[in-house]
Design a protein around this motif. Structure first.
Motif, PDB file in Angstrom:
ATOM      1  N   TYR B 449       5.329 -11.910  -3.385  1.00  0.00           N
ATOM      2  CA  TYR B 449       5.686 -11.663  -1.992  1.00  0.00           C
ATOM      3  C   TYR B 449       5.749 -10.161  -1.714  1.00  0.00           C
ATOM      4  CZ  TYR B 449       6.729 -16.571  -1.161  1.00  0.00           C
ATOM      5  OH  TYR B 449       6.631 -17.936  -1.004  1.00  0.00           O
ATOM      6  N   ALA B 450       5.489  -9.816  -0.473  1.00  0.00           N
ATOM      7  CA  ALA B 450       5.397  -8.417  -0.066  1.00  0.00           C
ATOM      8  C   ALA B 450       6.643  -7.614  -0.435  1.00  0.00           C
ATOM      9  CB  ALA B 450       5.152  -8.328   1.438  1.00  0.00           C
ATOM     10  N   ASP B 451       7.817  -8.224  -0.319  1.00  0.00           N
ATOM     11  CA  ASP B 451       9.027  -7.426  -0.537  1.00  0.00           C
ATOM     12  C   ASP B 451       9.244  -7.055  -2.000  1.00  0.00           C
ATOM     13  OD1 ASP B 451       9.576 -10.034  -1.173  1.00  0.00           O
ATOM     14  OD2 ASP B 451      11.400 -10.183   0.012  1.00  0.00           O
ATOM     15  N   ASP B 452       8.453  -7.620  -2.889  1.00  0.00           N
ATOM     16  CA  ASP B 452       8.547  -7.225  -4.299  1.00  0.00           C
ATOM     17  C   ASP B 452       7.508  -6.180  -4.700  1.00  0.00           C
ATOM     18  OD1 ASP B 452      10.764  -8.651  -5.310  1.00  0.00           O
ATOM     19  OD2 ASP B 452       9.609 -10.503  -5.270  1.00  0.00           O
ATOM     20  N   VAL B 453       6.467  -6.012  -3.912  1.00  0.00           N
ATOM     21  CA  VAL B 453       5.398  -5.077  -4.275  1.00  0.00           C
ATOM     22  C   VAL B 453       5.815  -3.647  -3.927  1.00  0.00           C
ATOM     23  CG1 VAL B 453       2.984  -4.432  -3.886  1.00  0.00           C
ATOM     24  CG2 VAL B 453       3.668  -6.834  -3.835  1.00  0.00           C
ATOM     25  N   THR B 454       5.665  -2.741  -4.883  1.00  0.00           N
ATOM     26  CA  THR B 454       6.041  -1.347  -4.611  1.00  0.00           C
ATOM     27  C   THR B 454       4.825  -0.443  -4.426  1.00  0.00           C
ATOM     28  OG1 THR B 454       6.161  -0.767  -6.968  1.00  0.00           O
ATOM     29  CG2 THR B 454       8.171  -1.607  -5.943  1.00  0.00           C
ATOM     30  N   HIS B 455       3.733  -0.718  -5.118  1.00  0.00           N
ATOM     31  CA  HIS B 455       2.547   0.141  -5.006  1.00  0.00           C
ATOM     32  C   HIS B 455       1.274  -0.694  -4.990  1.00  0.00           C
ATOM     33  CE1 HIS B 455       5.602   2.809  -6.777  1.00  0.00           C
ATOM     34  NE2 HIS B 455       4.905   3.849  -6.330  1.00  0.00           N
ATOM     35  N   ILE B 456       0.303  -0.237  -4.218  1.00  0.00           N
ATOM     36  CA  ILE B 456      -1.050  -0.800  -4.279  1.00  0.00           C
ATOM     37  C   ILE B 456      -1.994   0.347  -4.613  1.00  0.00           C
ATOM     38  CG2 ILE B 456      -2.899  -1.921  -2.985  1.00  0.00           C
ATOM     39  CD1 ILE B 456      -0.677  -3.248  -1.271  1.00  0.00           C
ATOM     40  N   VAL B 457      -2.792   0.151  -5.651  1.00  0.00           N
ATOM     41  CA  VAL B 457      -3.742   1.188  -6.063  1.00  0.00           C
ATOM     42  C   VAL B 457      -5.160   0.657  -5.894  1.00  0.00           C
ATOM     43  CG1 VAL B 457      -4.346   2.855  -7.850  1.00  0.00           C
ATOM     44  CG2 VAL B 457      -2.065   1.831  -7.849  1.00  0.00           C
ATOM     45  N   THR B 458      -5.968   1.385  -5.153  1.00  0.00           N
ATOM     46  CA  THR B 458      -7.400   1.069  -5.035  1.00  0.00           C
ATOM     47  C   THR B 458      -8.176   2.336  -5.350  1.00  0.00           C
ATOM     48  OG1 THR B 458      -7.764   1.787  -2.752  1.00  0.00           O
ATOM     49  CG2 THR B 458      -6.814  -0.408  -3.068  1.00  0.00           C
ATOM     50  N   GLU B 459      -9.506   2.243  -5.292  1.00  0.00           N
ATOM     51  CA  GLU B 459     -10.308   3.431  -5.532  1.00  0.00           C
ATOM     52  C   GLU B 459     -10.080   4.483  -4.452  1.00  0.00           C
ATOM     53  OE1 GLU B 459     -11.407   0.504  -4.668  1.00  0.00           O
ATOM     54  OE2 GLU B 459     -13.001   0.614  -3.150  1.00  0.00           O
ATOM     55  N   GLU B 460      -9.483   4.065  -3.321  1.00  0.00           N
ATOM     56  CA  GLU B 460      -9.262   5.044  -2.241  1.00  0.00           C
ATOM     57  C   GLU B 460      -7.943   5.793  -2.411  1.00  0.00           C
ATOM     58  OE1 GLU B 460      -9.186   3.514   1.780  1.00  0.00           O
ATOM     59  OE2 GLU B 460      -9.736   5.469   2.612  1.00  0.00           O
ATOM     60  N   GLY B 461      -7.029   5.247  -3.190  1.00  0.00           N
ATOM     61  CA  GLY B 461      -5.762   5.939  -3.383  1.00  0.00           C
ATOM     62  C   GLY B 461      -4.613   5.009  -3.724  1.00  0.00           C
ATOM     63  N   ILE B 462      -3.407   5.591  -3.756  1.00  0.00           N
ATOM     64  CA  ILE B 462      -2.186   4.836  -4.048  1.00  0.00           C
ATOM     65  C   ILE B 462      -1.359   4.737  -2.773  1.00  0.00           C
ATOM     66  CG2 ILE B 462      -0.018   4.826  -5.352  1.00  0.00           C
ATOM     67  CD1 ILE B 462      -1.336   6.488  -7.507  1.00  0.00           C
ATOM     68  N   ALA B 463      -0.961   3.521  -2.416  1.00  0.00           N
ATOM     69  CA  ALA B 463       0.001   3.347  -1.326  1.00  0.00           C
ATOM     70  C   ALA B 463       1.356   3.052  -1.948  1.00  0.00           C
ATOM     71  CB  ALA B 463      -0.430   2.194  -0.423  1.00  0.00           C
ATOM     72  N   ASN B 464       2.320   3.926  -1.685  1.00  0.00           N
ATOM     73  CA  ASN B 464       3.684   3.718  -2.191  1.00  0.00           C
ATOM     74  C   ASN B 464       4.494   3.035  -1.099  1.00  0.00           C
ATOM     75  OD1 ASN B 464       6.341   3.865  -2.950  1.00  0.00           O
ATOM     76  ND2 ASN B 464       6.184   5.924  -3.823  1.00  0.00           N
ATOM     77  N   LEU B 465       4.649   1.725  -1.231  1.00  0.00           N
ATOM     78  CA  LEU B 465       5.305   0.951  -0.173  1.00  0.00           C
ATOM     79  C   LEU B 465       6.810   1.177  -0.147  1.00  0.00           C
ATOM     80  CD1 LEU B 465       3.275  -2.378  -0.531  1.00  0.00           C
ATOM     81  CD2 LEU B 465       2.768  -0.370   0.871  1.00  0.00           C
ATOM     82  N   LEU B 466       7.353   1.709  -1.240  1.00  0.00           N
ATOM     83  CA  LEU B 466       8.783   2.006  -1.273  1.00  0.00           C
ATOM     84  C   LEU B 466       9.156   3.025  -0.203  1.00  0.00           C
ATOM     85  CD1 LEU B 466       9.296   2.421  -5.119  1.00  0.00           C
ATOM     86  CD2 LEU B 466      10.337   0.657  -3.688  1.00  0.00           C
ATOM     87  N   LEU B 467       8.232   3.909   0.100  1.00  0.00           N
ATOM     88  CA  LEU B 467       8.527   5.009   1.020  1.00  0.00           C
ATOM     89  C   LEU B 467       8.299   4.628   2.481  1.00  0.00           C
ATOM     90  CD1 LEU B 467       6.874   7.952  -0.997  1.00  0.00           C
ATOM     91  CD2 LEU B 467       9.302   7.395  -0.852  1.00  0.00           C
ATOM     92  N   CYS B 468       7.809   3.421   2.720  1.00  0.00           N
ATOM     93  CA  CYS B 468       7.555   3.013   4.107  1.00  0.00           C
ATOM     94  C   CYS B 468       8.864   2.636   4.786  1.00  0.00           C
ATOM     95  CB  CYS B 468       6.590   1.827   4.146  1.00  0.00           C
ATOM     96  SG  CYS B 468       4.963   2.268   3.519  1.00  0.00           S
ATOM     97  N   ARG B 469       9.042   3.143   5.990  1.00  0.00           N
ATOM     98  CA  ARG B 469      10.330   2.931   6.659  1.00  0.00           C
ATOM     99  C   ARG B 469      10.380   1.659   7.500  1.00  0.00           C
ATOM    100  NH1 ARG B 469       9.868   8.480   8.550  1.00  0.00           N
ATOM    101  NH2 ARG B 469      10.453   9.901   6.884  1.00  0.00           N
TER     102      ARG B 469
END
Lengths: 548, 548
Positions: B449-469
């Motif tokens: 589930y989304a609320d457990d995911v902290t990072h998504i890494v693809t060839e385009e970069g890293i999304a740090n979902l922890l920092l999303c407000r």
């Protein structure tokens, strides 16, 4: 390639040194200190089996009698800090670092030693978490465990208190560690094999049977009408409302009262077979009337309980038992069952704050948490629905796509607004935070975090936190059941009435419960003697609970 | 009090009936069907051991050959639906209900049978959750398991693939169930006792050795430069950033690439000993170079991997092994370790939606989740701090009392923006939701589930979902690494640039990584043959992976 066998060779050397004090694997009780000094090394990680109930006390005495000049700076990794010897070793320097879970009887002394800097504390874990670390970064070099009997090959019979033993042995024996078992007697053939002999390196015939604490016996004679009222509310307002079949109970009088009301009040409400059928629970004597009345389908146990052995033997359809007839408990599996297969955890706590955070740790007592953080948490990994779980999930979901709806574990705090000596249960700030500050803990010792708690039940009513839309409503819902405590008196009366109108707070009268009906006459058993009677004489309570 | 011994008596009767086809406990392979028809009853809950790797295939064939007139409506409760026979029994009516965890190779057929209503599905569990239910409401009446060898008393040697066996046997044998083990051979003395004989009722000498699937072998020759780029970003932007020492890896090429970059790229960054030291992991062949280079301190395994036996035997300081020298795996404990003792779970998925929910289930394949939901969830019961966990917690805590700060499990999704056959990984809506609607599942089969995911890494970069407000930032962070997929092209460019300025999104250049450096030359091993070489010839890859 000797570089890849360093640990293995060190283990072999320790065992060879220990063999000097043994006949085969068997070590006389008088040689325990020699054995331990032969197999231990300074700085070792050691699990001295101190379970919630069973204690490797002979080995604990032996360890505390070792020469600190030889054996020092041990890192103790064990569930329970229960015996005085568990702390004595920190005073003499034999041990230095500690990672543990539970320290009921030693809670005050451990607090003092933490303040005094005599113990370098890693963390206070929940059981399953500590077990997890045994396989990752807290693997014991030496395990000192306890069983009822062993044969000369080391095959071990734990009896009903299997508890942590299989887990501790698995982590130690398969990662180049040394395992020493104390047993009450050496026999030709064990009644059943709880641990195969090839995982046990030494068997010590103890000077006396290992100590077991009757931790889960609650005398019905001591139950109050307030506890009975709270129990009635829980049964009608939560168990029946959600249709809770799979559950764990805490160890307090509140949940014991619920157990004793099932065959009376629960029966009257027509709930038999509808609730409380499958349990992750120790064999609580107060569950006997519900079992005898046909309420209970199955119970898996963390450990056993003193006096329950004969009763369990005669109820193999209910309990997990071995071919020998006696209980097979297992703390790791039962905690896993409590986490993932139960729809509700219900227990008591010492302090609850305005958001619903709770702790049993005060500034003068570091009691530890045992299983509560694990079983009292919402497992995000759960993927099977049940009616109870889905209903809680629907209540808790305020926003989001209904197609992504999932359930919620019910985590219920059952407390009286004032605890022992009229200390308020509800507080502005947990004592645990002050303790954390004083001894420099990175993580405050909170037992259950607010976001996992779904209901708080007091004699004033039930607060359903799932239905609260924001932090302010949550605070008022908690204040609204906090009675005459300062927190309770600080409520916003209009908001609390609004929450009651919405069913967020439910008073006894909202549930159709007349507080005057909360009478001891409702208890299926009013004394330990009644429990013995219900059991057909199979329950054999320890002497301290016998007054007839 | 016969009423309390009904289950026990029924068990004794089943065993007595089975004995007619056995010599003592030993049953010839030709008598399997007779044995099963003697011990099974219609409607039984049956665990036919189908693990992630090891398969009780002889018993599976036997069960599918039973007479559906005699044996029908079984409720199968097993981890893996792997062999054709596992589904054949539902076509003949021998089985009716199913609760399981994983169905990799049978994912397409199971989807068809679910649509067709041939299987009454309970739920698709994570392993530890299914194990939990074995002790509460899915306790097997009969367990059909597999081992390498047994003696005539039933003492069982599982060999390196211990996997689920101890858990299945414990739940069955101690709750009045019948346990049948197929073994490759009957011996006088087993090399080690994985399961004591008093828990095994019948031993079948199988017609051929049990089947094991090499599920965790990734050929370095097939690794792409995109996977290497993603792996470099993960190592520098997540492993190093958080100082991850205790972790689990998924089974895809992405994490295998990370394993192969540790001794090269990781070494260059000076990270040896700082990251990736303690593992909950199967013995991945791609971990060999990191082990040989001294990166790895300890590995606890769920199961084993074909071809790794000799290597593991020669590395007892790294792996958990028995006195016989071979691996001792244990899925229940390793999943527990992954849940509570690891700071990071990193793995791949097939689909991710705009909030970060993910699933490997599509409308045509119901693959199951295995361990991902468990290890890829934030365990709220955790109470021990670590630097990595606390840092993630600080990043994720937007509001609240700092004194109540706690940590967060890092849950990282490592994906290419387009998967196999250029199917986009990022979608507006998970296929799993449509599947749930079509077959009427109460709970959509979401893997993490989304609320457990902290990072998504693809060839385009890293999304740090922890920092999303908020949810909008989260959506833009995900779109911002979704590349040229429709979801990626739907990004709000200004918002994405703002997130990048704040470090919520990090491109390779933000991490000081030159995409052109992502070269296969960086792989510590470029082929299976290289892995064999690294292992000093100890790794013995299965034939299908040998092309030299």
């Amino acid at each position: 390639m000797g570089e890849w066998r360093g640990e293995r060779q060190a283990r072999d050397a320790r065992i060879a040194a220990g063999r000097a004090h043994a006949g085969g694997k068997v070590v006389p009780a008088g040689a325990v200190v020699d054995l331990l000094e032969a197999i231990l090394r300074p700085g070792d990680r050691v699990c001295l089996e101190g379970d919630n109930q069973k204690q490797a006390d002979c080995l604990a005495r032996g360890l505390s009698a070792c020469d600190p000049g030889k054996i020092h700076d041990l890192h103790m990794v064990q569930s329970g800090i229960v015996l005085p010897e568990h702390l004595d070793v920190f005073e003499t320097g034999i041990a230095k670092r500690l990672d543990y879970s539970y320290s009921g009887p030693q809670g005050a002394r451990i607090a003092k030693m933490l303040y005094g800097g005599q113990i370098a504390l890693g963390a206070v874990h929940t059981y399953l978490e500590l077990f997890a670390r045994y396989f990752v970064d807290l693997t014991p070099n030496v395990a000192l465990i306890a069983g009822v009997s062993a044969d000369r090959d080391g095959n071990l019979y734990t009896g009903p208190n299997t508890e942590d033993t299989p887990t501790v042995v698995e982590a130690t024996a398969f990662k180049n560690g040394v395992v020493v078992a104390q047993v009450n007697e050496i026999v030709d053939t064990v009644p059943r094999v709880d641990i195969p002999g090839d995982r046990i390196d030494f068997v010590v015939e103890a000077d006396k049977p290992f100590y077991v604490e009757p931790l889960f016996t609650r005398d019905p004679a001591a139950m109050t009408e307030t506890q009975i009222l709270i129990a009635m509310m829980a049964i009608k307002g939560i168990y029946a409302e959600y249709g809770i079949k799979r559950l764990n109970h805490g160890i307090g009088f509140g949940t014991a009262a619920i157990e004793l009301l099932l065959p009376t009040y629960g029966e009257k409400l027509g709930l038999k077979g509808q609730i409380a059928t499958h349990w992750a629970l120790n064999p609580h004597p107060t569950l006997i009337p519900a079992i005898e009345s046909g309420w209970v389908k199955q119970v898996h146990c963390f450990g056993s309980e003193v006096g329950m052995d004969r009763y369990i033997r005669e109820r193999p359809d209910i309990f997990f038992t071995g071919a020998d007839g006696s209980l097979r408990s297992n703390r790791a599996f039962c905690q896993t069952a409590g986490l993932y297969a139960c729809d509700m955890f219900i227990g008591a706590t010492l302090q609850i704050d305005l958001m619903g955070h709770s702790s049993t740790i005060t500034q003068s007592r570091v009691a530890g948490f045992g299983g509560a953080p694990n079983m009292g948490s919402d497992p995000h990994g759960r993927r099977h629905p049940s009616d109870a779980w889905m209903k809680a999930g629907r209540e808790g979901q305020i926003v989001g796509d209904p197609a992504l709806m999932r359930g919620r574990k019910l985590v219920v705090q059952l407390v009286e607004t004032f605890g022992d000596k009229l200390v308020p249960t509800f507080v502005e700030k947990l004592d645990a935070l002050e303790l954390a500050r004083k001894i420099g803990l990175e993580l405050a010792p909170v037992m259950i975090y607010a976001d996992d708690v779904t209901h708080i039940v007091t004699e004033e009513g039930i607060a359903n936190l799932l239905l609260c839309r924001d932090a302010d409503e949550r605070e008022q819902a908690i204040r609204g059941v906090a009675g005459y405590t300062e927190v309770g008196r600080g409520r916003d009366r209009a908001k609390v009435e609004d929450l009651r109108a919405r069913g967020v707070i439910r008073r006894p009268e909202d549930l159709g419960i007349e507080p005057l009906d909360a009478d001891r006459a409702l208890l299926a058993a009013k004394s330990i003697k009644d429990l013995v009677h219900w059991s057909g004489g199979l329950y054999e309570p320890p002497a301290r609970f016998r007054n007839w």
